[in-house]
Design an enzyme around this catalytic site. Structure first.
Site, short mmCIF file in Angstrom:
data_model
loop_
_atom_site.label_atom_id
_atom_site.label_comp_id
_atom_site.label_asym_id
_atom_site.label_seq_id
_atom_site.Cartn_x
_atom_site.Cartn_y
_atom_site.Cartn_z
N LEU A 132 0.86 -1.17 0.00
CA LEU A 132 0.00 0.00 0.00
C LEU A 132 0.90 1.23 0.00
O LEU A 132 1.99 1.20 0.58
CB LEU A 132 -0.89 0.04 1.26
N ASP A 133 0.44 2.30 -0.62
CA ASP A 133 1.19 3.55 -0.55
C ASP A 133 1.35 3.99 0.89
O ASP A 133 0.52 3.66 1.75
CB ASP A 133 0.46 4.66 -1.32
N ARG A 134 2.39 4.74 1.18
CA ARG A 134 2.65 5.24 2.53
C ARG A 134 1.40 5.91 3.13
O ARG A 134 1.05 5.66 4.29
CB ARG A 134 3.80 6.26 2.52
N ARG A 159 -5.96 6.04 -7.65
CA ARG A 159 -5.65 7.47 -7.65
C ARG A 159 -5.61 8.01 -9.07
O ARG A 159 -6.11 9.12 -9.35
CB ARG A 159 -4.33 7.70 -6.93
#
Length: 238
Positions: free
Chosen positions: A77-79, A176
């Protein structure tokens, strides 16, 4: 089946729980956690220690630096994306989960700018990545990877919309990019959207995951709640 018996571990006390995440489930094969926004999933050139992977490696060693216990990265997962992360406890389990990953069901929640004309639908494109690691859609299937994202509007306010999102493919930054290209970027997205004053975080949460256990082939679903901050922005009370 990889083993004869599945042993479910007890959740750790608050004192011994890994920082930056909540353990939703653990047995001898997998650990499923709910990661906070702001915590890296895996290490980068600039950050080695403050990651979910590093912290969980330390957790499974139980304070024994000589322990051979470790966790293996299955997905990322993205930060700034919060939510469900799964780690394997062996190379064999890691390979199984990665091989089957496309068959597992994944649901996200997002708060986006504006109100969508179609309150439910799908976004489909081919995604490519440039030299500075920005992902974008292309029309030529030979130049990108197929990405398919389903969405449903749960609640609208004057400026924002809360969406439930089904991830049919797992491309980098897929949600996104698709929402930004639809002109409804995720709030707090500084890469594909815009800087939003007063918004505390990226408004994207990996909320639910259904998988088949590597030992028993049992279907297991892990759920988390819509983050309270998401609800507050659209006055969502359900």
């Amino acid at each position: 089946m990889l083993q004869k018996e599945r042993i479910i571990f007890k959740k750790p006390s608050k004192k011994h729980a890994p920082k930056g995440m909540v353990i939703l489930y653990e047995d001898q094969d997998i650990i499923v956690v709910n990661k906070e926004s702001g915590l890296l999933a895996v290490s980068t050139d600039k950050e080695k220690d403050k990651t979910a992977h590093f912290i969980l490696n330390d957790y499974v060693k139980k304070g024994n630096v000589r322990s051979k216990n470790r966790v293996f990265i299955v997905h990322r997962l993205d930060r700034d994306t919060s939510g469900i992360l799964v780690f394997a406890k062996s190379e064999k389990v890691k390979r199984y989960l990665q091989d089957e990953w496309a068959t597992f069901s994944k649901t996200y929640f997002a708060v986006v700018h504006g109100q969508l004309d179609d309150k439910e639908g799908e976004m489909i494109s081919y995604l490519a990545e440039n030299k500075v690691y920005i992902v974008y859609s292309v029309k030529d299937s030979a130049k990108g990877k197929l990405a398919k994202t389903g969405y449903k509007v749960l609640k609208e306010s004057g400026k924002y919309s809360l969406l439930e999102i089904q991830l049919f493919t797992g491309r980098k930054n897929q949600i996104r990019v698709h929402l930004a290209e639809k002109e409804h970027p995720v709030l707090g997205d500084k890469v594909y959207g815009r800087i939003d004053k007063g918004i505390k975080r990226l408004m994207l949460h990996a909320a639910s995951l259904t998988l088949f256990h590597p030992l028993t082939n049992e279907e297991m679903t892990f759920n988390t709640e819509i983050p309270q901050y998401f609800k507050m922005l659209v006055n969502y009370k359900a």
